[in-house]
Design a protein around this motif. Sequence first.
Motif, PDB file in Angstrom:
ATOM      1  N   ASP A  35       0.826  -1.432  -0.002  1.00  0.00           N
ATOM      2  CA  ASP A  35       0.077  -0.149  -0.095  1.00  0.00           C
ATOM      3  C   ASP A  35       0.910   1.179   0.050  1.00  0.00           C
ATOM      4  O   ASP A  35       0.403   2.292  -0.419  1.00  0.00           O
ATOM      5  CB  ASP A  35      -0.986   0.030   1.176  1.00  0.00           C
ATOM      6  CG  ASP A  35      -2.164  -1.171   1.144  1.00  0.00           C
ATOM      7  OD1 ASP A  35      -2.463  -1.464  -0.017  1.00  0.00           O
ATOM      8  OD2 ASP A  35      -2.611  -1.512   2.393  1.00  0.00           O
ATOM      9  N   ILE A  36       2.094   1.229   0.682  1.00  0.00           N
ATOM     10  CA  ILE A  36       2.847   2.508   0.702  1.00  0.00           C
ATOM     11  C   ILE A  36       3.741   2.567  -0.208  1.00  0.00           C
ATOM     12  O   ILE A  36       3.932   3.608  -0.919  1.00  0.00           O
ATOM     13  CB  ILE A  36       3.456   2.483   2.216  1.00  0.00           C
ATOM     14  CG1 ILE A  36       2.154   2.579   3.287  1.00  0.00           C
ATOM     15  CG2 ILE A  36       4.026   3.782   2.078  1.00  0.00           C
ATOM     16  CD1 ILE A  36       2.593   2.582   4.618  1.00  0.00           C
ATOM     17  N   VAL A  37       4.704   1.655  -0.434  1.00  0.00           N
ATOM     18  CA  VAL A  37       5.946   1.844  -1.350  1.00  0.00           C
ATOM     19  C   VAL A  37       5.286   1.871  -2.804  1.00  0.00           C
ATOM     20  O   VAL A  37       5.924   2.774  -3.516  1.00  0.00           O
ATOM     21  CB  VAL A  37       6.626   0.520  -1.225  1.00  0.00           C
ATOM     22  CG1 VAL A  37       7.892   0.301  -2.315  1.00  0.00           C
ATOM     23  CG2 VAL A  37       7.412   0.588   0.138  1.00  0.00           C
ATOM     24  N   PRO A  38       4.284   1.080  -3.469  1.00  0.00           N
ATOM     25  CA  PRO A  38       3.926   1.507  -4.825  1.00  0.00           C
ATOM     26  C   PRO A  38       3.533   2.971  -4.961  1.00  0.00           C
ATOM     27  O   PRO A  38       3.957   3.097  -6.044  1.00  0.00           O
ATOM     28  CB  PRO A  38       3.065   0.333  -5.093  1.00  0.00           C
ATOM     29  CG  PRO A  38       3.260  -0.554  -3.877  1.00  0.00           C
ATOM     30  CD  PRO A  38       3.680   0.118  -2.890  1.00  0.00           C
ATOM     31  N   LYS A  47       4.285  -0.356 -12.168  1.00  0.00           N
ATOM     32  CA  LYS A  47       3.949  -1.457 -13.133  1.00  0.00           C
ATOM     33  C   LYS A  47       4.735  -2.702 -13.300  1.00  0.00           C
ATOM     34  O   LYS A  47       4.671  -3.945 -13.492  1.00  0.00           O
ATOM     35  CB  LYS A  47       3.617  -1.098 -14.601  1.00  0.00           C
ATOM     36  CG  LYS A  47       2.548  -0.012 -14.481  1.00  0.00           C
ATOM     37  CD  LYS A  47       2.302   0.681 -16.020  1.00  0.00           C
ATOM     38  CE  LYS A  47       1.262   1.500 -15.944  1.00  0.00           C
ATOM     39  NZ  LYS A  47       1.103   2.254 -17.214  1.00  0.00           N
ATOM     40  N   LYS A  48       6.213  -2.466 -13.115  1.00  0.00           N
ATOM     41  CA  LYS A  48       7.315  -3.473 -12.917  1.00  0.00           C
ATOM     42  C   LYS A  48       7.332  -4.376 -11.733  1.00  0.00           C
ATOM     43  O   LYS A  48       8.077  -5.221 -11.514  1.00  0.00           O
ATOM     44  CB  LYS A  48       8.426  -2.851 -13.538  1.00  0.00           C
ATOM     45  CG  LYS A  48       8.785  -2.404 -14.699  1.00  0.00           C
ATOM     46  CD  LYS A  48      10.025  -1.916 -15.080  1.00  0.00           C
ATOM     47  CE  LYS A  48       9.837  -1.151 -16.469  1.00  0.00           C
ATOM     48  NZ  LYS A  48      11.238  -0.411 -16.673  1.00  0.00           N
ATOM     49  N   LEU A  49       6.722  -3.698 -10.439  1.00  0.00           N
ATOM     50  CA  LEU A  49       6.781  -4.579  -9.464  1.00  0.00           C
ATOM     51  C   LEU A  49       5.943  -5.940  -9.558  1.00  0.00           C
ATOM     52  O   LEU A  49       4.712  -6.047  -9.702  1.00  0.00           O
ATOM     53  CB  LEU A  49       6.020  -3.697  -8.384  1.00  0.00           C
ATOM     54  CG  LEU A  49       6.865  -2.724  -7.399  1.00  0.00           C
ATOM     55  CD1 LEU A  49       5.895  -1.927  -6.606  1.00  0.00           C
ATOM     56  CD2 LEU A  49       8.056  -3.166  -7.102  1.00  0.00           C
ATOM     57  N   HIS A  54       7.624  -7.226  -3.972  1.00  0.00           N
ATOM     58  CA  HIS A  54       6.552  -7.071  -2.755  1.00  0.00           C
ATOM     59  C   HIS A  54       6.939  -8.028  -1.755  1.00  0.00           C
ATOM     60  O   HIS A  54       6.991  -7.516  -0.613  1.00  0.00           O
ATOM     61  CB  HIS A  54       5.130  -7.403  -3.350  1.00  0.00           C
ATOM     62  CG  HIS A  54       4.579  -6.520  -3.888  1.00  0.00           C
ATOM     63  ND1 HIS A  54       4.508  -5.097  -3.603  1.00  0.00           N
ATOM     64  CD2 HIS A  54       4.254  -6.226  -5.135  1.00  0.00           C
ATOM     65  CE1 HIS A  54       3.758  -4.374  -4.481  1.00  0.00           C
ATOM     66  NE2 HIS A  54       3.672  -5.085  -5.541  1.00  0.00           N
ATOM     67  N   TYR A  55       7.495  -9.296  -2.115  1.00  0.00           N
ATOM     68  CA  TYR A  55       8.006  -9.998  -0.998  1.00  0.00           C
ATOM     69  C   TYR A  55       9.107  -9.600  -0.169  1.00  0.00           C
ATOM     70  O   TYR A  55       9.399  -9.608   0.792  1.00  0.00           O
ATOM     71  CB  TYR A  55       8.032 -11.594  -1.449  1.00  0.00           C
ATOM     72  CG  TYR A  55       8.442 -12.805  -0.576  1.00  0.00           C
ATOM     73  CD1 TYR A  55       7.262 -13.075   0.186  1.00  0.00           C
ATOM     74  CD2 TYR A  55       9.553 -13.484  -0.646  1.00  0.00           C
ATOM     75  CE1 TYR A  55       7.553 -14.136   1.273  1.00  0.00           C
ATOM     76  CE2 TYR A  55       9.968 -14.390   0.184  1.00  0.00           C
ATOM     77  CZ  TYR A  55       8.708 -14.600   1.019  1.00  0.00           C
ATOM     78  OH  TYR A  55       9.007 -15.808   2.166  1.00  0.00           O
ATOM     79  N   ARG A  56      10.177  -9.143  -1.111  1.00  0.00           N
ATOM     80  CA  ARG A  56      11.403  -8.704  -0.583  1.00  0.00           C
ATOM     81  C   ARG A  56      11.195  -7.421   0.047  1.00  0.00           C
ATOM     82  O   ARG A  56      11.892  -7.068   1.213  1.00  0.00           O
ATOM     83  CB  ARG A  56      12.393  -8.470  -1.668  1.00  0.00           C
ATOM     84  CG  ARG A  56      12.989  -9.687  -2.479  1.00  0.00           C
ATOM     85  CD  ARG A  56      13.964  -9.512  -3.540  1.00  0.00           C
ATOM     86  NE  ARG A  56      14.183 -10.632  -4.227  1.00  0.00           N
ATOM     87  CZ  ARG A  56      14.823 -10.681  -5.196  1.00  0.00           C
ATOM     88  NH1 ARG A  56      14.992  -9.763  -6.043  1.00  0.00           N
ATOM     89  NH2 ARG A  56      15.186 -12.067  -5.750  1.00  0.00           N
ATOM     90  N   ILE A  57      10.434  -6.627  -0.274  1.00  0.00           N
ATOM     91  CA  ILE A  57       9.986  -5.284   0.420  1.00  0.00           C
ATOM     92  C   ILE A  57       9.405  -5.668   1.739  1.00  0.00           C
ATOM     93  O   ILE A  57       9.630  -4.926   2.701  1.00  0.00           O
ATOM     94  CB  ILE A  57       9.063  -4.221  -0.355  1.00  0.00           C
ATOM     95  CG1 ILE A  57       9.802  -3.981  -1.728  1.00  0.00           C
ATOM     96  CG2 ILE A  57       8.472  -3.214   0.435  1.00  0.00           C
ATOM     97  CD1 ILE A  57       8.979  -3.226  -2.683  1.00  0.00           C
ATOM     98  N   ALA A  58       8.474  -6.532   1.762  1.00  0.00           N
ATOM     99  CA  ALA A  58       7.863  -7.025   3.043  1.00  0.00           C
ATOM    100  C   ALA A  58       9.002  -7.476   4.057  1.00  0.00           C
ATOM    101  O   ALA A  58       9.128  -7.326   5.312  1.00  0.00           O
ATOM    102  CB  ALA A  58       6.774  -8.155   2.648  1.00  0.00           C
ATOM    103  N   HIS A  59       9.971  -8.435   3.386  1.00  0.00           N
ATOM    104  CA  HIS A  59      10.955  -8.804   4.258  1.00  0.00           C
ATOM    105  C   HIS A  59      12.019  -7.656   4.923  1.00  0.00           C
ATOM    106  O   HIS A  59      12.231  -7.672   6.210  1.00  0.00           O
ATOM    107  CB  HIS A  59      11.800  -9.866   3.596  1.00  0.00           C
ATOM    108  CG  HIS A  59      11.353 -11.338   3.503  1.00  0.00           C
ATOM    109  ND1 HIS A  59      11.586 -12.193   4.705  1.00  0.00           N
ATOM    110  CD2 HIS A  59      10.707 -12.133   2.723  1.00  0.00           C
ATOM    111  CE1 HIS A  59      10.968 -13.414   4.621  1.00  0.00           C
ATOM    112  NE2 HIS A  59      10.575 -13.239   3.213  1.00  0.00           N
ATOM    113  N   ILE A  60      12.329  -6.642   4.178  1.00  0.00           N
ATOM    114  CA  ILE A  60      13.033  -5.783   4.577  1.00  0.00           C
ATOM    115  C   ILE A  60      12.119  -4.921   5.606  1.00  0.00           C
ATOM    116  O   ILE A  60      12.764  -4.247   6.768  1.00  0.00           O
ATOM    117  CB  ILE A  60      13.443  -4.626   3.522  1.00  0.00           C
ATOM    118  CG1 ILE A  60      14.357  -5.565   2.624  1.00  0.00           C
ATOM    119  CG2 ILE A  60      14.062  -3.462   3.981  1.00  0.00           C
ATOM    120  CD1 ILE A  60      14.723  -4.888   1.141  1.00  0.00           C
TER     121      ILE A  60
END
Length: 176
Positions: A35-38, A47-49, A54-60
């Motif tokens: 919800d926030i990063v995109p 569009k390239k995400l 998303h999985y990596r961003i959630a882990h970080i």
Amino acid sequence: MYLIQNLQILKNIYTLKKKDSDSRLHICAVMISYDIVPHILPIGLRKKLSFVYHYRIAHIAILVLAILAIPLALTNNYFMADQFSRFYGRLYAPIVVAPFILAVLGFRTGQPIVLMGMVAGALSVFAWRKWIYPLLGTTDGLFPCMLVNGLVILAVHYLWLHQKRLKEANHNLLNK
């Protein structure tokens, strides 16, 4: 036997509490990732995400949140934790409840409009604490701030979309 049963009960309570905090960390990480990063990224990168990103961003995000939460939980004096919980309690309902109620009632709008309403709810909380509290002496601005949030969402939804429709209609009339 009595001591062993009490220890088992304490162990179960600790496990439930640990699962609760773990699930809250996961919810925050997924919210940041989807919800926030995109919305911060430029449109070309949005569009390239893929799901992997998303999985990596959630882990970080979960790593950063855990690093921030552990010192808060381990402090000996709970002043900082108490202040954080008051801040969270003061902001959560005015920001989240109005869009939730509108969604439950079937009102559908876009994410930018909901985010505008949430920002208006947060700003109304701060304005309440700064200007209304000294006048009225009441700290509970929960309902008025939720009302501001909901009204901003409704107003922006109907006025902004109506203005877009008028521009499109005028553009179509000029092209004929």
